[in-house]
Design a protein around this motif. Structure first.
Motif, PDB file in Angstrom:
ATOM      1  N   TYR A 116       0.816  -1.219   0.000  1.00  0.00           N
ATOM      2  CA  TYR A 116       0.000   0.000   0.000  1.00  0.00           C
ATOM      3  C   TYR A 116       0.845   1.261   0.000  1.00  0.00           C
ATOM      4  O   TYR A 116       1.904   1.322   0.626  1.00  0.00           O
ATOM      5  CB  TYR A 116      -0.905  -0.007   1.236  1.00  0.00           C
ATOM      6  CG  TYR A 116      -1.741   1.233   1.388  1.00  0.00           C
ATOM      7  CD1 TYR A 116      -2.896   1.411   0.642  1.00  0.00           C
ATOM      8  CD2 TYR A 116      -1.371   2.239   2.279  1.00  0.00           C
ATOM      9  CE1 TYR A 116      -3.671   2.558   0.786  1.00  0.00           C
ATOM     10  CE2 TYR A 116      -2.133   3.388   2.434  1.00  0.00           C
ATOM     11  CZ  TYR A 116      -3.281   3.545   1.679  1.00  0.00           C
ATOM     12  OH  TYR A 116      -4.043   4.676   1.806  1.00  0.00           O
ATOM     13  N   ARG A 119      -3.529   5.149  -1.383  1.00  0.00           N
ATOM     14  CA  ARG A 119      -4.732   4.660  -2.072  1.00  0.00           C
ATOM     15  C   ARG A 119      -5.897   4.641  -1.081  1.00  0.00           C
ATOM     16  O   ARG A 119      -6.531   3.622  -0.865  1.00  0.00           O
ATOM     17  CB  ARG A 119      -4.496   3.251  -2.627  1.00  0.00           C
ATOM     18  CG  ARG A 119      -3.560   3.140  -3.813  1.00  0.00           C
ATOM     19  CD  ARG A 119      -4.264   3.495  -5.124  1.00  0.00           C
ATOM     20  NE  ARG A 119      -3.455   3.095  -6.257  1.00  0.00           N
ATOM     21  CZ  ARG A 119      -3.504   1.903  -6.839  1.00  0.00           C
ATOM     22  NH1 ARG A 119      -4.320   0.977  -6.356  1.00  0.00           N
ATOM     23  NH2 ARG A 119      -2.755   1.626  -7.866  1.00  0.00           N
ATOM     24  N   GLU A 121      -8.950   5.824  -0.925  1.00  0.00           N
ATOM     25  CA  GLU A 121     -10.302   5.482  -1.370  1.00  0.00           C
ATOM     26  C   GLU A 121     -10.436   3.978  -1.612  1.00  0.00           C
ATOM     27  O   GLU A 121     -11.415   3.354  -1.177  1.00  0.00           O
ATOM     28  CB  GLU A 121     -10.638   6.250  -2.657  1.00  0.00           C
ATOM     29  CG  GLU A 121     -12.071   6.055  -3.128  1.00  0.00           C
ATOM     30  CD  GLU A 121     -12.395   6.890  -4.354  1.00  0.00           C
ATOM     31  OE1 GLU A 121     -13.408   6.583  -5.017  1.00  0.00           O
ATOM     32  OE2 GLU A 121     -11.642   7.835  -4.653  1.00  0.00           O
ATOM     33  N   GLN A 122      -9.442   3.393  -2.290  1.00  0.00           N
ATOM     34  CA  GLN A 122      -9.477   1.953  -2.545  1.00  0.00           C
ATOM     35  C   GLN A 122      -9.356   1.157  -1.237  1.00  0.00           C
ATOM     36  O   GLN A 122     -10.021   0.135  -1.055  1.00  0.00           O
ATOM     37  CB  GLN A 122      -8.361   1.545  -3.505  1.00  0.00           C
ATOM     38  CG  GLN A 122      -8.605   1.896  -4.958  1.00  0.00           C
ATOM     39  CD  GLN A 122      -8.348   3.362  -5.238  1.00  0.00           C
ATOM     40  OE1 GLN A 122      -7.535   3.986  -4.555  1.00  0.00           O
ATOM     41  NE2 GLN A 122      -9.027   3.905  -6.236  1.00  0.00           N
ATOM     42  N   ALA A 125     -12.698   1.027   0.613  1.00  0.00           N
ATOM     43  CA  ALA A 125     -13.614   0.089  -0.034  1.00  0.00           C
ATOM     44  C   ALA A 125     -13.177  -1.351   0.202  1.00  0.00           C
ATOM     45  O   ALA A 125     -14.011  -2.240   0.438  1.00  0.00           O
ATOM     46  CB  ALA A 125     -13.695   0.379  -1.529  1.00  0.00           C
ATOM     47  N   PHE A 126     -11.869  -1.601   0.143  1.00  0.00           N
ATOM     48  CA  PHE A 126     -11.325  -2.946   0.335  1.00  0.00           C
ATOM     49  C   PHE A 126     -11.642  -3.480   1.717  1.00  0.00           C
ATOM     50  O   PHE A 126     -12.117  -4.609   1.877  1.00  0.00           O
ATOM     51  CB  PHE A 126      -9.810  -2.907   0.111  1.00  0.00           C
ATOM     52  CG  PHE A 126      -9.113  -4.232   0.279  1.00  0.00           C
ATOM     53  CD1 PHE A 126      -8.945  -5.089  -0.804  1.00  0.00           C
ATOM     54  CD2 PHE A 126      -8.610  -4.630   1.516  1.00  0.00           C
ATOM     55  CE1 PHE A 126      -8.307  -6.312  -0.656  1.00  0.00           C
ATOM     56  CE2 PHE A 126      -7.965  -5.848   1.680  1.00  0.00           C
ATOM     57  CZ  PHE A 126      -7.815  -6.690   0.587  1.00  0.00           C
ATOM     58  N   ASP A 181      -6.894  -2.993  -4.933  1.00  0.00           N
ATOM     59  CA  ASP A 181      -7.981  -2.622  -5.835  1.00  0.00           C
ATOM     60  C   ASP A 181      -8.717  -3.816  -6.433  1.00  0.00           C
ATOM     61  O   ASP A 181      -9.529  -3.659  -7.345  1.00  0.00           O
ATOM     62  CB  ASP A 181      -7.447  -1.737  -6.969  1.00  0.00           C
ATOM     63  CG  ASP A 181      -6.320  -2.391  -7.747  1.00  0.00           C
ATOM     64  OD1 ASP A 181      -5.962  -3.543  -7.430  1.00  0.00           O
ATOM     65  OD2 ASP A 181      -5.788  -1.761  -8.679  1.00  0.00           O
ATOM     66  N   LEU A 272     -11.187  -2.010  -8.831  1.00  0.00           N
ATOM     67  CA  LEU A 272     -11.583  -0.642  -8.519  1.00  0.00           C
ATOM     68  C   LEU A 272     -10.794   0.332  -9.386  1.00  0.00           C
ATOM     69  O   LEU A 272      -9.615   0.112  -9.668  1.00  0.00           O
ATOM     70  CB  LEU A 272     -11.339  -0.344  -7.037  1.00  0.00           C
ATOM     71  CG  LEU A 272     -12.031  -1.276  -6.041  1.00  0.00           C
ATOM     72  CD1 LEU A 272     -11.597  -0.921  -4.614  1.00  0.00           C
ATOM     73  CD2 LEU A 272     -13.544  -1.189  -6.167  1.00  0.00           C
ATOM     74  N   ARG A 273     -11.418   1.401  -9.780  1.00  0.00           N
ATOM     75  CA  ARG A 273     -10.752   2.383 -10.650  1.00  0.00           C
ATOM     76  C   ARG A 273      -9.653   3.126  -9.896  1.00  0.00           C
ATOM     77  O   ARG A 273      -9.810   3.466  -8.724  1.00  0.00           O
ATOM     78  CB  ARG A 273     -11.774   3.381 -11.195  1.00  0.00           C
ATOM     79  CG  ARG A 273     -12.781   2.766 -12.157  1.00  0.00           C
ATOM     80  CD  ARG A 273     -13.716   3.823 -12.689  1.00  0.00           C
ATOM     81  NE  ARG A 273     -14.689   3.275 -13.627  1.00  0.00           N
ATOM     82  CZ  ARG A 273     -15.618   3.990 -14.246  1.00  0.00           C
ATOM     83  NH1 ARG A 273     -15.696   5.301 -14.017  1.00  0.00           N
ATOM     84  NH2 ARG A 273     -16.452   3.415 -15.086  1.00  0.00           N
ATOM     85  N   HIS A 274      -8.572   3.390 -10.601  1.00  0.00           N
ATOM     86  CA  HIS A 274      -7.468   4.151 -10.009  1.00  0.00           C
ATOM     87  C   HIS A 274      -6.565   4.667 -11.117  1.00  0.00           C
ATOM     88  O   HIS A 274      -6.603   4.182 -12.254  1.00  0.00           O
ATOM     89  CB  HIS A 274      -6.669   3.278  -9.040  1.00  0.00           C
ATOM     90  CG  HIS A 274      -6.043   2.073  -9.691  1.00  0.00           C
ATOM     91  ND1 HIS A 274      -4.819   2.112 -10.305  1.00  0.00           N
ATOM     92  CD2 HIS A 274      -6.499   0.804  -9.824  1.00  0.00           C
ATOM     93  CE1 HIS A 274      -4.535   0.925 -10.795  1.00  0.00           C
ATOM     94  NE2 HIS A 274      -5.527   0.104 -10.514  1.00  0.00           N
TER      95      HIS A 274
END
Length: 322
Positions: A116, A119, A121-122, A125-126, A181, A272-274
């Motif tokens: 990591y 990130r 936001e990811q 969500a993760f 992601d 996931l978008r990144h």
């Protein structure tokens, strides 16, 4: 006006035709890069392929073993909004992001290692989804977040090596290396180790749920801690994006260790978008010389500084200077 419309349509057809021809040419010249069909374990083979191995604290539990047949057979779709919005029954999760079922004795203890950096936001969500997802699998797991503390190019493989060392301190016999992601969509993607290292995300939505090439071994993979040591872990030299997964696959092949996969229906993942990561400009040269370094570049040459270890409610956080 009609002329302009005709010209636009003609240009669109021309671009589409060129793109189609380019894809066909790539397929003809590099057929090994595509694997619309691949060999995978049948439902009957999975049970024998799974390795029942747990940490000591699970071994001491005097409970009946958990059953997993229904998880694999039903393969319930999980990627619904109810599992992505908030963590359900958060009181079940122990400090450090650890969980084990209380009504039966888990057969599998798994360290989930996530490399990591920046990130947020990811990661949010993760953590929400994976804790909701994994507790339905009736396994013992702990999430280790290994964050690169310095500003050097991101070294994903080295962070996996660091995570494997930390997970071994906690006695975990099974390692799952996962990008932050990537999320499994069906419950049948069991987060446990098999006899052979397993490529878990072989049906990824960004590839229209097809496997790009049979040698792909990245994204989310499982490997027994013992096997990871045998191949000397991963290379520490891949700074930036690309190459480290192929290097890892070559290490396994050099030791005559094959990989396995579950069926596509058990291996569906979403990405996931990144923003794309900076590429490693030396990845091709490193990969070509990889076979010469397997025994000297890896766990036995790993140098890092653990700046801090934080025990959060949802994960064990390792701050590492590479």
């Amino acid at each position: 006006m009609y002329v302009r419309i005709y010209q636009r349509k003609y240009h669109l057809v021309e671009v589409t035709t060129k793109l189609t021809c380019a894809l066909v040419l790539i397929y003809i010249c590099l057929p090994h890069r595509f694997a619309s069909h691949y060999t995978y374990l049948s439902a009957e083979q999975i049970e024998n392929a799974l390795v029942s191995q747990v940490t000591r604290n699970i071994t001491l539990q005097h409970l009946e073993e958990c059953s997993y047949d229904d998880i694999l057979i039903e393969n319930r779709y999980m990627y619904g909004i109810q599992y992505r919005e908030e963590i359900l029954r958060s009181e079940e999760i122990l400090s450090g992001g650890e969980y084990y079922p209380e009504k039966c004795r888990a057969r599998f203890s798994t360290a989930i290692i996530v490399p990591y950096r920046q990130r947020e936001e990811q990661l949010h969500a993760f953590l929400i989804y994976m804790h909701n997802y994994l507790r339905h699998q009736r396994i013992h797991y702990r999430i280790f977040l290994v964050e690169q503390y310095d500003q050097k190019p991101f070294n994903r493989a080295k962070l996996f090596n660091i995570g494997s060392i930390i997970a071994a301190e906690y006695g975990f016999p099974c390692l799952i290396f996962s990008d932050v992601d990537l999320l499994p969509m069906n419950l049948g993607s069991l987060y446990a180790c098999t006899q052979l290292p397993r490529h878990m995300c072989s049906a990824l939505d960004m590839w229209r749920f097809n496997l790009p090439y049979t040698g792909l071994f990245g994204g989310v993979v499982s490997i027994r801690t013992e096997q990871f040591r045998i191949v000397n872990g991963m290379s520490n030299l891949y700074e930036g994006w690309g190459g480290e997964d192929d290097d890892f696959y070559e290490r396994l092949q050099a030791r005559n260790i094959d990989i396995c996969r579950f069926s596509p229906s058990l291996s569906e993942y979403t990405m996931l978008r990144h923003k794309p990561e900076d590429k490693n400009e030396n990845r091709v040269a490193l990969l070509r010389a990889g076979a010469l370094r397997h025994k000297t570049d890896g766990l036995n040459s790993l140098i890092y500084n653990e700046k801090e270890r934080r025990i959060h409610s949802l994960f064990t956080h390792i701050l590492a200077e590479t």
